[in-house]
Design an enzyme around this catalytic site. Structure first.
Site, mmCIF file in Angstrom:
data_model
loop_
_atom_site.group_PDB
_atom_site.id
_atom_site.type_symbol
_atom_site.label_atom_id
_atom_site.label_comp_id
_atom_site.label_asym_id
_atom_site.label_seq_id
_atom_site.Cartn_x
_atom_site.Cartn_y
_atom_site.Cartn_z
ATOM 1 N N ASP A 41 77.058 40.655 -0.498
ATOM 2 C CA ASP A 41 76.507 40.749 -1.852
ATOM 3 C C ASP A 41 76.481 42.232 -2.214
ATOM 4 O O ASP A 41 75.855 43.031 -1.506
ATOM 5 C CB ASP A 41 75.086 40.186 -1.903
ATOM 6 C CG ASP A 41 75.068 38.671 -1.755
ATOM 7 O OD1 ASP A 41 75.974 38.017 -2.291
ATOM 8 O OD2 ASP A 41 74.151 38.149 -1.100
ATOM 9 N N ASP B 138 75.026 28.284 -8.186
ATOM 10 C CA ASP B 138 73.672 28.625 -7.754
ATOM 11 C C ASP B 138 72.780 27.495 -8.251
ATOM 12 O O ASP B 138 72.720 27.228 -9.460
ATOM 13 C CB ASP B 138 73.213 29.953 -8.366
ATOM 14 C CG ASP B 138 74.070 31.124 -7.879
ATOM 15 O OD1 ASP B 138 74.548 31.075 -6.731
ATOM 16 O OD2 ASP B 138 74.255 32.084 -8.656
#
Length: 252
Positions: free
Chosen positions: A11, A130
């Site tokens: 990330d 998500d």
């Protein structure tokens, strides 16, 4: 039998690898180029790079950083963050990405999935979802790095995206993200059994046993994790040895 894949995730925020809990409390986890090279050397099956603030900051993914990482690894490389056009994908592929991950832009313009699949092939298009389980028990789709709730059910959006040409689903449970309490087995298995494409489980990996669970009970094709690898809590060679000993087929 298809081998199960272990995928470290980078990330990226401000050019650095970061990690949070439930998409918040972000902390630094190291240099992405060094980490990518380390994981490739340790036997990771693939590497995922997600520029987690590109969409919110309304800018493109860091192609120069993608290029530097790609020169240090010899495994499939998936890149996501801020991708909203065929041209965005072309730039990333030219800089060393093998697959791209789309999320918010694809939800807002589902035909983007179809365009990308036609242009580059379904195997290149990973739909990142998500998702969060709400009080009513349903799993809803969230956008903009988990900041924006939608009324769409995760299962329905995944099915629509696959019909449009997505070749793989990267499913991140926001409830489990960074908690190290185990993956979201129910929603993962539901998608894995419902869809004709591979499902990558993400969010919650904390022990080697959690990976056994997500492959056996969650029916996932691959498991993605970040902090346990970044902070050297679990080594990829040790994890693969453990899985193999439990009868799970992995590349060694």
């Amino acid at each position: 039998m298809l081998t199960k894949r272990i995928i470290p995730c980078l990330d990226i925020k401000d050019g650095r690898t970061v990690k949070g809990i439930n998409f918040e409390n972000i902390r630094d986890a190291g240099d992405p180029v060094e980490l990518g090279a380390l994981y490739a050397g340790q036997g990771a099956d693939e590497l995922v790079f997600l520029d987690i603030t590109a969409t919110v900051e309304k800018r493109k993914t860091l192609s120069e950083l993608v290029n530097r990482i790609s020169h240090k690894i010899n495994i499939p490389f998936t890149v996501g963050g801020g991708i909203s056009s065929v041209e965005d994908v072309r730039v990333l592929l030219q800089n060393g990405a093998d697959k791209i991950s789309v999320n918010t832009a694809a939800y807002k313009n589902p035909q983007l999935i179809n365009e990308l699949a036609k242009q580059f092939g379904s195997q290149c298009v990973v739909l990142a979802i998500d998702t969060k389980q709400e009080a009513d028990g349903n799993w809803y789709v969230y956008l903009n790095g988990g900041r924006t709730k939608t009324d769409s059910l995760c299962t329905e959006w995944a099915r629509q995206a696959v019909d449009l040409g997505a070749g793989e689903i990267l499913l991140t449970s926001m409830n489990h993200d960074g908690t190290k309490q185990g993956f979201a087995l129910d929603i993962t298995s539901r998608l894995a059994m419902d869809l004709p494409v591979p499902v990558i489980a993400s969010g919650g990996g904390g022990t080697m046993e959690h990976f056994v669970d997500v492959f056996e009970q969650g029916k996932a094709d691959a498991a993605l994790a970040a902090s346990i690898f970044h902070f050297k809590e679990i080594g990829i060679p040790d994890l693969k040895e453990y899985l193999s000993a439990r009868g799970i087929v992995v590349r060694r």
